[in-house]
Design a protein around this motif. Structure first.
Motif, PDB file in Angstrom:
ATOM      1  N   GLU A  15       0.849  -1.227  -0.040  1.00  0.00           N
ATOM      2  CA  GLU A  15      -0.029  -0.141   0.061  1.00  0.00           C
ATOM      3  C   GLU A  15       0.835   1.047  -0.101  1.00  0.00           C
ATOM      4  O   GLU A  15       0.622   2.130  -0.427  1.00  0.00           O
ATOM      5  N   SER A  16       2.160   1.218   0.415  1.00  0.00           N
ATOM      6  CA  SER A  16       3.076   2.354   0.250  1.00  0.00           C
ATOM      7  C   SER A  16       3.728   2.426  -0.948  1.00  0.00           C
ATOM      8  O   SER A  16       4.416   3.386  -0.847  1.00  0.00           O
ATOM      9  N   GLY A  17       3.389   1.790  -1.850  1.00  0.00           N
ATOM     10  CA  GLY A  17       3.857   1.749  -3.302  1.00  0.00           C
ATOM     11  C   GLY A  17       4.968   1.158  -3.450  1.00  0.00           C
ATOM     12  O   GLY A  17       5.758   1.323  -4.371  1.00  0.00           O
ATOM     13  N   ASN A  18       5.654   0.294  -2.406  1.00  0.00           N
ATOM     14  CA  ASN A  18       7.065  -0.660  -2.475  1.00  0.00           C
ATOM     15  C   ASN A  18       6.800  -1.930  -3.138  1.00  0.00           C
ATOM     16  O   ASN A  18       5.762  -2.292  -3.182  1.00  0.00           O
ATOM     17  N   ILE A  19       7.835  -2.217  -3.760  1.00  0.00           N
ATOM     18  CA  ILE A  19       7.689  -3.658  -4.401  1.00  0.00           C
ATOM     19  C   ILE A  19       8.415  -4.756  -3.424  1.00  0.00           C
ATOM     20  O   ILE A  19       9.517  -4.436  -3.046  1.00  0.00           O
ATOM     21  N   VAL A  20       7.461  -5.707  -3.155  1.00  0.00           N
ATOM     22  CA  VAL A  20       8.053  -6.586  -2.148  1.00  0.00           C
ATOM     23  C   VAL A  20       8.792  -7.671  -2.844  1.00  0.00           C
ATOM     24  O   VAL A  20       8.530  -8.384  -3.937  1.00  0.00           O
ATOM     25  N   GLU A  21      10.037  -7.908  -2.370  1.00  0.00           N
ATOM     26  CA  GLU A  21      10.959  -8.902  -3.007  1.00  0.00           C
ATOM     27  C   GLU A  21      10.345 -10.171  -2.856  1.00  0.00           C
ATOM     28  O   GLU A  21       9.822 -10.698  -1.784  1.00  0.00           O
ATOM     29  N   ASP A  22      10.546 -11.236  -3.915  1.00  0.00           N
ATOM     30  CA  ASP A  22      10.113 -12.563  -3.575  1.00  0.00           C
ATOM     31  C   ASP A  22       8.479 -12.629  -3.233  1.00  0.00           C
ATOM     32  O   ASP A  22       8.302 -13.772  -2.330  1.00  0.00           O
ATOM     33  N   LEU A  23       7.592 -11.750  -3.700  1.00  0.00           N
ATOM     34  CA  LEU A  23       6.416 -11.962  -3.341  1.00  0.00           C
ATOM     35  C   LEU A  23       5.575 -13.111  -3.668  1.00  0.00           C
ATOM     36  O   LEU A  23       5.049 -13.594  -3.033  1.00  0.00           O
ATOM     37  N   GLY A  24       5.943 -13.420  -4.938  1.00  0.00           N
ATOM     38  CA  GLY A  24       5.179 -14.558  -5.505  1.00  0.00           C
ATOM     39  C   GLY A  24       5.646 -16.076  -4.636  1.00  0.00           C
ATOM     40  O   GLY A  24       4.619 -16.839  -4.156  1.00  0.00           O
ATOM     41  N   PRO A  25       6.770 -16.311  -4.385  1.00  0.00           N
ATOM     42  CA  PRO A  25       7.306 -17.417  -3.557  1.00  0.00           C
ATOM     43  C   PRO A  25       6.644 -17.435  -2.146  1.00  0.00           C
ATOM     44  O   PRO A  25       6.471 -18.500  -1.655  1.00  0.00           O
ATOM     45  N   LYS A  26       6.783 -16.459  -1.942  1.00  0.00           N
ATOM     46  CA  LYS A  26       6.225 -16.274  -0.256  1.00  0.00           C
ATOM     47  C   LYS A  26       4.812 -16.532  -0.511  1.00  0.00           C
ATOM     48  O   LYS A  26       4.173 -17.271   0.736  1.00  0.00           O
ATOM     49  N   MET A  27       4.144 -15.803  -1.392  1.00  0.00           N
ATOM     50  CA  MET A  27       2.796 -16.161  -1.172  1.00  0.00           C
ATOM     51  C   MET A  27       2.383 -17.559  -1.439  1.00  0.00           C
ATOM     52  O   MET A  27       1.500 -18.133  -1.034  1.00  0.00           O
ATOM     53  N   ASN A  28       2.937 -18.175  -2.254  1.00  0.00           N
ATOM     54  CA  ASN A  28       2.929 -19.713  -2.808  1.00  0.00           C
ATOM     55  C   ASN A  28       3.204 -20.574  -1.815  1.00  0.00           C
ATOM     56  O   ASN A  28       2.423 -21.568  -1.230  1.00  0.00           O
TER      57      ASN A  28
END
Length: 823
Positions: free
Chosen positions: A353-366
């Protein structure tokens, strides 16, 4: 008839045992082996359904805590015992499973088991239900509970143990045939639609077998009775031809007489226990086909629902109950797993929501989703398969829906980052020299799109319908718009550079052409314009190639270039045709014709020279140049055709051709004539000056009379210096006939100095108003100085007027014809 093999009894059982049923019991009391003893480490028991037919709420806590079956899943079994009252059912269960059910009192002969009790077998994952005996005098002819308990047992257990005495085999009531009839009826009610699929094992345990009648004969008798009962049942429509073996399997075994053969009784019990505990035993009772497929953690819900249906006299649909259980438990399991899932994914909200890009978001969500699904699968996969699959899909959809918000948020941040990368890359590239705009845009766009696609693919999870096509399309459109804006800026920069180039190429040549007015003046101007436009078009085409322009855009830019060059030309013409510039041009031409001869040498007027004729000729020729500046002649002398440019809302070609209006031509002509009069007066004055020379004797007299003063000046260095500084310039000006001009300039300087002094005085007076005391002093000073200033000014004006009048009387012309600029 398909019958499960009977127990292989020990050979010692075949021997003849004396009939001791009528033998009197010793008066000394019950033998030691007759005493009822409960196992020392018996499992806790639970009154599952009490005498008021209320289902216990504590089954779950007993399963999870007291019996330790919380994580057993399907790895448990459930059996129940039926039989007449006071036939030793509880005693059999205590010996067989190590439970602690109450047994009948030898003295009172009263009912001990009321309702249904449940406990866990010692050192085994087997739950045993001790069901209230039938034919009890306490309930009399009320057979309602008997039917309910049979229905409940069939719906929940895998094996029904039928406890009966050997001497009751062949008897209808003694052999519990009435109870078995009830069992058959409710079994058809429960499993009628699952013919051949849902089976129940009936294990007949024949007690006090002394060996007189072989087990085979006893089992045959029971089978015949069971077949007779089955054929006598009123079967549902469509099941008239069904067989008893479609729904039941049978096992038969015997136990030796407990009192007469205690050692053999214990040995038989040990052998029978193996059927419940040893899966390798050929007569193992808990076969997969008997399982109700109810996990132990949902047993309390399933059993409670079954009993509720029974008590409300509703039709008991066992598959439906299993589905309801599965739905309830799967919802519970899913809720617990999803709560942990929600807690873990919260960490992504703030940075996204702050506009930052979360690193490794895909693997973390998976990983988080996989952990939640595995947690669900671990407990929920034990339940009804279809319900489990449906609930798993629902949980997966719910998790994906929540993660989709983070997916879309990350996509938006990737979009912003890609746009920023594109803009930064493009601007940095364009700062270099010799960079083609289209190549820079293509490289920057490729880098931005690759970054976005790599990030978008990394966060797209399997088993989702997520798509980033729309966001990719929006990004491409956004980059296209940014490229168009940047191209417009670069085009403007290029056009500004071209405009600067055009101005540089036009200003000086056009100025030179206009400073030499004549019949071919506009031809030279048009030639300069055409040459400049051709050079500009070549430069435009060279630079425009880098912008990947189409033919229409190039044609439009070329036309705009021609218009811009023409606008610059007309601006230069307007600048050169301003009043001051026109007068300067006319004065230069007039001086060239009047003050210089045909050979270009300055003219020295003599008293006998004709000044009027050259003056009129020069002035008339010069005045004839004014109409030449009135309108631009667009005829190209090289091509022989006129230039035409298409007019627009902001550009009127025909109007741009007009330079001097009639009124301005007349005004400039009049001004020039007044200025030319000054030249005429100057020429006349030079002739008068040559005529007004002093006689020679005057000079001799001055030398004789001023000899002493002359010697004094020579001898005094100060006087000599002053004389040299003042006298030499004055002599030079007199010799050059410039005294009149110097006088005029001096008066101009005086006038300008006077104006500056007055302005300074006004500023000083304005500043004096800041303080009240200063204001009064300044006002007094101003009142004192004002008459002197006005007096001084009047004196100066009077002096200037008197000198002007004397000059006018001397020369016979008006001084008003002099123009200030010409002086």
């Amino acid at each position: 008839m398909n019958v499960v093999p009977d127990v292989d009894h020990l050979s010692s059982r075949d021997y003849i045992v004396p009939d001791m049923l009528d033998s009197p019991i010793p008066s000394s009391g019950k033998p030691e082996i007759f005493k009822q003893e409960k196992p020392a480490a018996a499992q806790p028991r639970l009154h599952l359904i009490n005498e008021e037919q209320k289902f216990s709420e504590h089954l779950s806590s007993f399963i999870n805590e007291k019996w330790g079956l919380k994580d057993s899943g399907f790895n448990y079994n459930l059996a129940a015992v039926f039989g007449s009252q006071s036939t030793g059912k509880s005693t059999l269960l205590n010996r067989l499973f190590g439970t602690s059910f109450d047994v009948m009192s030898e003295s009172s002969r009263q009912q001990t088991t009321k309702g249904i009790w449940i406990s866990k077998g010692k050192d085994m994952k087997v739950l045993i239900m001790d069901v209230e005996g039938t034919d009890g005098r306490e309930r009399g002819e009320d057979q309602d509970f008997e039917r309910k308990s049979a229905l409940f047992s069939l719906a929940t257990t895998e094996v029904l143990i039928v406890n009966l005495w050997e001497h009751q085999v062949g008897l209808y009531n003694g052999a519990n045939m009435g109870l078995l009839k009830t069992v058959f009826e409710v079994n058809l009610q429960l499993f009628g639609g699952n013919r051949g699929k849902e089976k129940t094992l009936l294990l007949f345990v024949i007690r006090d077998h002394v060996g007189a009648t072989p087990l085979a004969n006893l089992s045959n008798t029971l089978r015949v009775d069971l077949e007779r009962i089955w054929h006598g049942l009123s079967k549902p429509e469509g099941l008239e031809d069904c067989k008893i073996t479609d729904y039941f399997d049978f096992m038969f075994t015997t136990l030796s007489h407990k009192l007469l053969q205690p050692e053999k009784f214990e040995a038989d019990v040990d052998q029978l226990r193996l059927r419940f505990t040893d899966p390798n035993n050929p007569n193992y009772v808990f076969q997969p086909q008997y399982s109700r497929r109810v996990p132990v953690d949902g047993l309390h819900i399933y059993a409670g629902g079954i009993w509720d249906k029974i008590m409300t006299n509703k039709d008991l649909d066992l598959p439906t109950q299993q589905e309801l259980l599965a739905q309830y438990r799967c919802d519970e399991i899913a809720s617990a797993a999803f709560a942990i899932f929600q807690e873990k994914v919260k960490e992504f909200r703030q940075p996204i929501e702050s506009g930052n890009i979360v690193e490794d978001l895909g693997p973390k969500m998976n990983e988080i989703r996989s952990v939640a699904i595995k947690s669900f699968d671990k407990d929920a996969s034990r339940y009804h398969a279809e319900v489990y699959k449906r609930k798993r899909a629902e949980m997966m959809s719910k998790a994906n829906h929540m993660l989709e918000a983070y997916f879309l948020g990350q996509l938006k941040n990737l979009h912003k980052k890609a746009v920023s990368m594109f803009s930064t890359k493009l601007q940095n590239t364009l700062r270099g020299d010799g960079v083609e705009f289209s190549v820079a845009v293509a490289d920057s766009k490729k880098e931005a799109l690759d970054y976005f696609l790599q990030g978008a693919k990394a966060i797209k999870l399997d088993e989702t319908e997520w798509s980033f096509d729309e966001e990719l399309y929006q990004l491409e459109q956004g980059l296209k718009e940014l490229a168009a804006v940047q191209r417009e800026k670069e085009l403007n920069k290029m056009l500004a550079a071209l405009e600067k180039h055009l101005r540089k190429e036009l200003d000086e040549p056009i100025g030179l052409a206009l400073n030499n007015p004549g019949p071919g003046m506009w031809g030279r101007v048009i030639t300069i314009y055409q040459r400049t436009v051709e050079d500009g078009e070549q430069l435009l085409q060279k630079r425009a190639r880098t912008f990947d322009l189409n033919e229409h855009e190039q044609a439009e830019l070329t036309l705009n270039l021609r218009r811009q060059a023409w606008v610059l030309l007309t601006k230069k013409v307007q600048e050169e045709s301003a009043d001051g510039m026109m007068l300067l041009k006319l004065r230069n031409r007039f001086e060239e014709k009047f003050r210089y001869d045909d050979h270009g040498l300055p003219r020295v007027w003599k008293p006998d020279d004709d000044i009027d004729t050259p003056f009129r000729k020069a002035r008339d020729e010069t005045v004839e140049l004014v109409p030449l500046f009135a309108k631009i002649n667009t005829l190209d002398p090289i091509k022989g055709e006129k230039i035409e440019l298409e007019a627009t809302d902001d550009f009127d070609f025909d109007q741009s051709l007009k330079v001097l209006s009639e009124s301005r031509q007349q005004e400039i002509t009049n001004k020039f004539k007044r200025e030319s009069d000054a030249f005429y007066l100057e020429a006349k004055r030079s002739v008068v000056a040559t005529q007004a020379k002093l006689p020679y004797w005057v000079g001799v007299a001055l030398v004789i009379l001023g000899w002493n003063e002359f010697i004094a000046v020579i001898k005094n260095p100060l006087y000599l210096m002053v004389l040299a500084m003042v006298g030499v310039p004055m002599a030079a000006m007199w010799y050059l006939d410039m005294l009149g001009l110097v006088e005029t300039v001096a008066w101009k300087v005086y006038d300008q100095g006077y104006k500056i002094a007055m302005d300074k005085l006004r500023e000083a007076m304005d500043k004096s108003h800041e303080g009240q005391g200063k204001q009064q002093n300044q006002q007094q000073h101003h009142q004192q100085c004002q008459p002197q200033q006005f007096s001084s000014q009047s004196q100066l004006n009077n002096r200037f007027v008197s000198r002007s009048d004397s000059f006018r009387e001397e020369n016979g012309v008006e001084l008003d014809s002099l123009d200030k600029k010409s002086l």
